[in-house]
Design an enzyme around this catalytic site. Structure first.
Site, mmCIF file in Angstrom:
data_model
loop_
_atom_site.group_PDB
_atom_site.id
_atom_site.type_symbol
_atom_site.label_atom_id
_atom_site.label_comp_id
_atom_site.label_asym_id
_atom_site.label_seq_id
_atom_site.Cartn_x
_atom_site.Cartn_y
_atom_site.Cartn_z
ATOM 1 N N LYS A 1 -20.403 -3.634 -7.804
ATOM 2 C CA LYS A 1 -20.235 -3.370 -6.325
ATOM 3 C C LYS A 1 -21.566 -2.551 -5.979
ATOM 4 C CE LYS A 1 -16.037 -4.382 -4.746
ATOM 5 N NZ LYS A 1 -15.881 -5.670 -3.677
ATOM 6 N N TYR B 1 -16.842 -2.473 -12.490
ATOM 7 C CA TYR B 1 -16.652 -2.552 -10.934
ATOM 8 C C TYR B 1 -17.640 -1.961 -10.360
ATOM 9 C CZ TYR B 1 -13.739 -2.381 -6.802
ATOM 10 O OH TYR B 1 -13.320 -2.499 -5.547
HETATM 11 N N1 LIG Z 1 -8.392 -1.535 -1.381
HETATM 12 C C1 LIG Z 1 -9.108 -0.672 -1.348
HETATM 13 O O1 LIG Z 1 -9.137 0.585 -1.128
HETATM 14 C C2 LIG Z 1 -10.675 -1.189 -1.612
HETATM 15 C C3 LIG Z 1 -11.427 -0.197 -1.946
HETATM 16 C C4 LIG Z 1 -12.643 -0.610 -2.210
HETATM 17 C C5 LIG Z 1 -13.239 -1.945 -2.222
HETATM 18 N N2 LIG Z 1 -12.185 -2.792 -2.178
HETATM 19 C C6 LIG Z 1 -12.513 -4.232 -2.264
HETATM 20 O O2 LIG Z 1 -11.738 -5.028 -1.171
HETATM 21 C C7 LIG Z 1 -11.498 -6.133 -1.524
HETATM 22 C C8 LIG Z 1 -10.232 -6.897 -1.321
HETATM 23 O O3 LIG Z 1 -9.189 -5.887 -2.173
HETATM 24 P P1 LIG Z 1 -7.672 -5.744 -2.128
HETATM 25 O O4 LIG Z 1 -7.559 -4.305 -1.954
HETATM 26 O O5 LIG Z 1 -7.389 -6.168 -0.757
HETATM 27 O O6 LIG Z 1 -7.122 -6.552 -3.054
HETATM 28 P P2 LIG Z 1 -6.103 -7.540 -3.111
HETATM 29 O O7 LIG Z 1 -5.696 -7.738 -4.669
HETATM 30 O O8 LIG Z 1 -4.836 -7.251 -2.217
HETATM 31 O O9 LIG Z 1 -6.786 -8.831 -2.521
HETATM 32 C C9 LIG Z 1 -7.784 -9.697 -3.269
HETATM 33 C C10 LIG Z 1 -7.397 -10.981 -3.093
HETATM 34 O O10 LIG Z 1 -8.397 -11.865 -3.794
HETATM 35 C C11 LIG Z 1 -7.994 -12.855 -4.358
HETATM 36 N N3 LIG Z 1 -8.867 -13.522 -5.398
HETATM 37 C C12 LIG Z 1 -9.268 -12.795 -6.504
HETATM 38 N N4 LIG Z 1 -10.098 -13.646 -7.179
HETATM 39 C C13 LIG Z 1 -10.780 -14.628 -6.173
HETATM 40 C C14 LIG Z 1 -11.283 -15.875 -6.618
HETATM 41 N N5 LIG Z 1 -12.131 -15.905 -7.667
HETATM 42 N N6 LIG Z 1 -11.287 -16.767 -5.538
HETATM 43 C C15 LIG Z 1 -10.538 -16.716 -4.486
HETATM 44 N N7 LIG Z 1 -9.754 -15.446 -4.449
HETATM 45 C C16 LIG Z 1 -9.689 -14.667 -5.160
HETATM 46 C C17 LIG Z 1 -6.942 -12.332 -5.017
HETATM 47 O O11 LIG Z 1 -5.830 -13.590 -5.098
HETATM 48 C C18 LIG Z 1 -6.100 -11.585 -3.813
HETATM 49 O O12 LIG Z 1 -5.356 -12.271 -2.888
HETATM 50 C C19 LIG Z 1 -12.025 -6.320 -3.023
HETATM 51 O O13 LIG Z 1 -13.431 -6.910 -3.189
HETATM 52 C C20 LIG Z 1 -11.967 -4.739 -3.419
HETATM 53 O O14 LIG Z 1 -12.896 -4.531 -4.534
HETATM 54 C C21 LIG Z 1 -10.769 -2.409 -1.752
#
Ligand SMILES: NC(=O)c1ccc[n+]([C@@H]2O[C@H](COP(=O)([O-])OP(=O)(O)OC[C@H]3O[C@@H](n4cnc5c(N)ncnc54)[C@H](O)[C@@H]3O)[C@@H](O)[C@H]2O)c1
Length: 301
Positions: free
Chosen positions: A175, A171
Site C-alpha cells: 500500500k 500489505y
Molecule cells: N475496508 C477497509 O477498511 C479498507 C481499509 C484500507 C484499505 N482498503 C482497501 O480497499 C480495497 C477494497 O477492500 P474491501 O474492504 O472492499 O475488501 P473486499 O474483500 O470486500 O473486496 C475486495 C474485492 O476484490 C476482489 N478481488 C481480489 N483479488 C482480485 C483480483 N486479482 N482481480 C479482481 N478482483 C479481485 C475480491 O473478490 C473482492 O470482491 C482493497 O484494496 C483494500 O486493501 C480497505
C-alpha cells in the site's frame, strides 16, 4: 442518467463487494456507465467458484443505470488488457479507472511466508500497475490522435501503507508502494490528460468486519459511519471531470471525514559540507531528531 459522471465510462476493480461495489453503484447513480470487475476470491485471495460482479451489474441495471461485468484477474496482463477492452468494446470509451481490488494475508513478519508476501504484493501493486498501464496506453493514443481525454485514476492505498500496521508487513509495503506509483503516474500522465490520486479508506467490509464492528457506527452521527458507501462520494468526485486540477494527492476518507494526507517532506536538516565520521553522523542525527516532529504511531503498535 444525470449526475457529475454523466457520459463517462468508469472501471472499478474488485467491485463485486465491499468498497468497490459501493463505488460502482455510486458512479452509476451519478450517470456513469460502469465496468464492474471482480475475480471472486476468498478473503485470502484464493479464487472462489463465482464472481460477484454480475449481481452488482444487476443492481445497477435495476436502478436504471448501465453496467457490464468483467470477471478477470487484474493482476495478470491478460486480465488487465481485457478489462480495458471491455470498456472500449462495450461503450466505446474509457474515462476513469478505480483500482480497488485486493486481499490480505496477515502474519507477523517472522511468520510471513514467501507465498503470502508474493500474493499480497501481486494483487495490490501489480494489480494497480497493470490496469493503470493499459488504461494509460489508451489515453496516450487518444492524445496522439488529437483527442486529449479528461481522464482520472483513483488508486486505493491504506492507513497501513501510510503509517504501517503490525501484522501487515506485506500489505503495508504494497500500500506504501501504491502511493509511490500514484505520485509517478500523476507526474508522467498529466500530458495525456490523466489525473491520478489515491485514497486511504476505512469502512466495514468482509475484510475489516472484526475491526469495525457495527457498534462502531458513531451514535450521534445519525448514520452508519463505517458503511463503505461513505467512502464512495470522494472517489466519484475524484473520478469525475469536476476534480480538474487535483492530482498526485492522497486522501484519508472514512465516515463523514475527509483528510488530505501530507506526505514525506524535508524536516530538520544540517549540511557539514564535508564527510562525517559515523560518530559525527550519529550526533547530527540525534540533534535533528530532537527538532523533528514525532511520527504517527504504527497501527497496532
Ligand atoms: N475496508 C477497509 O477498511 C479498507 C481499509 C484500507 C484499505 N482498503 C482497501 O480497499 C480495497 C477494497 O477492500 P474491501 O474492504 O472492499 O475488501 P473486499 O474483500 O470486500 O473486496 C475486495 C474485492 O476484490 C476482489 N478481488 C481480489 N483479488 C482480485 C483480483 N486479482 N482481480 C479482481 N478482483 C479481485 C475480491 O473478490 C473482492 O470482491 C482493497 O484494496 C483494500 O486493501 C480497505
Amino acid at each position: 442518467m444525470n449526475g457529475i459522471c454523466a457520459g463517462r465510462v468508469v472501471i472499478v476493480t474488485g467491485a463485486g463487494r465491499g468498497l468497490g461495489r459501493a463505488h460502482a453503484l455510486a458512479f452509476a447513480a451519478e450517470g456513469a456507465r460502469v465496468v464492474v470487475n471482480d475475480l471472486g476470491v476468498g478473503l485470502d485471495g484464493v479464487p472462489g467458484p463465482d464472481s460477484p460482479a454480475g449481481a452488482v451489474v444487476d443492481e445497477i441495471r435495476t436502478a436504471g443505470g448501465e453496467a457490464v461485468a468483467h470477471g478477470g484477474d487484474i493482476a495478470t496482463a491478460a486480465g488487465a488488457e481485457s478489462l480495458v477492452a471491455a470498456a472500449l468494446d462495450t461503450y466505446g470509451r474509457l474515462d476513469t479507472l478505480v483500482n480497488n481490488a485486493g486481499f490480505l494475508r496477515d502474519r507477523m513478519l517472522v511468520n510471513l511466508g514467501e507465498d503470502d508476501w508474493d500474493a499480497v504484493m501481486r494483487v495490490h501493486l501489480k494489480g494497480h500497475f497493470l490496469p493503470l498501464r493499459h488504461a494509460a496506453a489508451h489515453w496516450r493514443a487518444e492524445t496522439k490522435a488529437g483527442r486529449t481525454p479528461v481522464a482520472r485514476i483513483v488508486n486505493t492505498s491504506s492507513g497501513a501503507g501510510l503509517l504501517g500496521s503490525v501484522g501487515q508487513g506485506n500489505y503495508s509495503a504494497a500500500k506504501a508502494g501504491i502511493v509511490g506509483l500514484t505520485l509517478v503516474a500523476a507526474a508522467e500522465l498529466a500530458r495525456y490528460g490523466v489525473q491520478v490520486n489515491a485514497i486511504a479508506p476505512a469502512a466495514r467490509t468482509r475484510m475489516t468486519e472484526r475491526t469495525f464492528a457495527r457498534t462502531m457506527a458513531a451514535p450521534d452521527a445519525g448514520f452508519d459511519a463505517m458503511a463503505p458507501e461513505n467512502v464512495s462520494p470522494l472517489v466519484v468526485w475524484l473520478g469525475s471531470a469536476a476534480s480538474a486540477g487535483v492530482t498526485g494527492r492522497v486522501f484519508e476518507t472514512e465516515g463523514g471525514r475527509i483528510t488530505v494526507m501530507e506526505g514525506w517532506r524535508p524536516g530538520p536538516t544540517a549540511d557539514k559540507g564535508a564527510r562525517r565520521t559515523p560518530a559525527e553522523a550519529g550526533e547530527t542525527a540525534l540533534k535533528l531528531l530532537a527538532e523533528a516532529a514525532v511520527p504517527g504511531a504504527v497501527y497496532g503498535a
